[in-house]
Design an enzyme around this catalytic site. Structure first.
Site, mmCIF file in Angstrom:
data_model
loop_
_atom_site.group_PDB
_atom_site.id
_atom_site.type_symbol
_atom_site.label_atom_id
_atom_site.label_comp_id
_atom_site.label_asym_id
_atom_site.label_seq_id
_atom_site.Cartn_x
_atom_site.Cartn_y
_atom_site.Cartn_z
ATOM 1 N N LYS A 1 0.819 -1.213 0.000
ATOM 2 C CA LYS A 1 0.000 0.000 0.000
ATOM 3 C C LYS A 1 0.859 1.273 0.000
ATOM 4 O O LYS A 1 2.066 1.215 0.245
ATOM 5 C CB LYS A 1 -0.935 -0.032 1.209
ATOM 6 C CG LYS A 1 -1.957 -1.167 1.135
ATOM 7 C CD LYS A 1 -2.881 -1.143 2.342
ATOM 8 C CE LYS A 1 -3.937 -2.223 2.263
ATOM 9 N NZ LYS A 1 -4.860 -2.166 3.417
ATOM 10 N N PHE B 1 -15.981 2.656 6.595
ATOM 11 C CA PHE B 1 -14.591 3.015 6.297
ATOM 12 C C PHE B 1 -14.281 3.076 4.806
ATOM 13 O O PHE B 1 -13.148 3.382 4.414
ATOM 14 C CB PHE B 1 -13.626 2.033 6.978
ATOM 15 C CG PHE B 1 -13.804 0.596 6.539
ATOM 16 C CD1 PHE B 1 -13.261 0.126 5.359
ATOM 17 C CD2 PHE B 1 -14.523 -0.291 7.336
ATOM 18 C CE1 PHE B 1 -13.420 -1.195 4.962
ATOM 19 C CE2 PHE B 1 -14.690 -1.620 6.953
ATOM 20 C CZ PHE B 1 -14.135 -2.065 5.759
ATOM 21 N N ARG C 1 -0.967 -14.391 4.299
ATOM 22 C CA ARG C 1 -1.705 -13.754 5.393
ATOM 23 C C ARG C 1 -0.941 -13.900 6.719
ATOM 24 O O ARG C 1 -0.954 -13.004 7.551
ATOM 25 C CB ARG C 1 -3.123 -14.304 5.476
ATOM 26 C CG ARG C 1 -3.915 -13.905 4.209
ATOM 27 C CD ARG C 1 -5.382 -14.117 4.306
ATOM 28 N NE ARG C 1 -6.008 -13.286 5.310
ATOM 29 C CZ ARG C 1 -6.309 -11.990 5.165
ATOM 30 N NH1 ARG C 1 -5.998 -11.351 4.052
ATOM 31 N NH2 ARG C 1 -6.924 -11.330 6.132
ATOM 32 N N THR D 1 -4.644 -7.429 10.745
ATOM 33 C CA THR D 1 -5.019 -6.179 10.084
ATOM 34 C C THR D 1 -4.604 -4.966 10.908
ATOM 35 O O THR D 1 -4.089 -3.985 10.381
ATOM 36 C CB THR D 1 -6.540 -6.154 9.824
ATOM 37 O OG1 THR D 1 -6.889 -7.295 9.031
ATOM 38 C CG2 THR D 1 -6.960 -4.894 9.102
ATOM 39 N N ARG E 1 3.108 -6.214 8.935
ATOM 40 C CA ARG E 1 2.350 -5.116 9.543
ATOM 41 C C ARG E 1 2.945 -4.677 10.881
ATOM 42 O O ARG E 1 2.955 -3.487 11.188
ATOM 43 C CB ARG E 1 0.885 -5.506 9.678
ATOM 44 C CG ARG E 1 0.178 -5.507 8.322
ATOM 45 C CD ARG E 1 -1.257 -5.921 8.439
ATOM 46 N NE ARG E 1 -1.971 -5.741 7.183
ATOM 47 C CZ ARG E 1 -2.966 -6.512 6.790
ATOM 48 N NH1 ARG E 1 -3.375 -7.515 7.563
ATOM 49 N NH2 ARG E 1 -3.571 -6.277 5.643
ATOM 50 N N ASN F 1 -1.991 0.168 6.856
ATOM 51 C CA ASN F 1 -1.458 -1.083 7.390
ATOM 52 C C ASN F 1 -0.543 -1.844 6.429
ATOM 53 O O ASN F 1 -0.416 -3.055 6.507
ATOM 54 C CB ASN F 1 -2.587 -1.968 7.920
ATOM 55 C CG ASN F 1 -3.529 -2.456 6.845
ATOM 56 O OD1 ASN F 1 -3.371 -2.140 5.665
ATOM 57 N ND2 ASN F 1 -4.530 -3.227 7.242
ATOM 58 N N HIS G 1 -2.045 -5.476 1.518
ATOM 59 C CA HIS G 1 -3.317 -6.177 1.328
ATOM 60 C C HIS G 1 -2.960 -7.567 0.833
ATOM 61 O O HIS G 1 -2.022 -7.733 0.051
ATOM 62 C CB HIS G 1 -4.174 -5.466 0.261
ATOM 63 C CG HIS G 1 -5.285 -6.322 -0.264
ATOM 64 N ND1 HIS G 1 -6.532 -6.352 0.306
ATOM 65 C CD2 HIS G 1 -5.323 -7.209 -1.293
ATOM 66 C CE1 HIS G 1 -7.293 -7.212 -0.356
ATOM 67 N NE2 HIS G 1 -6.580 -7.741 -1.332
#
EC number: 2.7.4.6
Length: 141
Positions: free
Chosen positions: A11, A59, A87, A93, A104, A114, A117
């Site tokens: 991100k 959100f 993951r 998250t 993260r 964060n 994705h």
């Protein structure tokens, strides 16, 4: 066991921190091959369509605004249990809840910014990969 494909997005917050290489190293150390990759600046329409599943959530607007705030790095990862493995190395998250040593925990600023994705299922991985990549763009590794 068959190898899976999953989508990963680094991100804008993590791209701005120049940690793409460090994140790629973590993918590779976890046995995930990068079979397609591109850096892009998402349009509002792209971000809204990609996150359409969250459109009714409170959100949604903030998520879209964040995802178009700077360039993103999008990649397809391939490996044994790629969805679950990605993951796991991403972490929770909310970075405050993420295990030490996860992406993260190490690179995210907040639950909104964060860092990454990752697809949450094989079905979503297929949909998300098709959203950003044509089949011929995926390399055999």
């Amino acid at each position: 066991m068959a190898k899976e494909l999953t989508l990963s997005i680094i991100k804008p917050d993590a791209v701005a921190k120049s940690v793409i290489g460090e994140i790629y190293t973590r993918f590779e150390k976890a046995g995930l091959d990068i079979v397609a990759a591109k850096m892009t600046q998402l349009s509002r329409e792209q971000a809204e369509n990609f996150y359409d599943i969250h459109r009714a959530r409170p959100f949604f607007k903030d998520l879209v605004d964040f995802m178009i705030s700077g360039p993103v790095m999008i990649q397809v990862l391939k490996g044994e249990n790629a969805v679950a493995k990605n993951r796991e190395i991403m972490g929770a998250t909310n970075p405050k809840e993420a295990a030490p040593g996860t992406i993260r925990a190490d690179f995210a600023d907040s639950i909104d910014a964060n860092a990454v994705h990752g697809s949450d299922s094989l079905e979503n991985a297929a949909r998300e990969i098709a959203f950003f990549f044509e089949p011929h763009e995926l390399c055999n590794r």
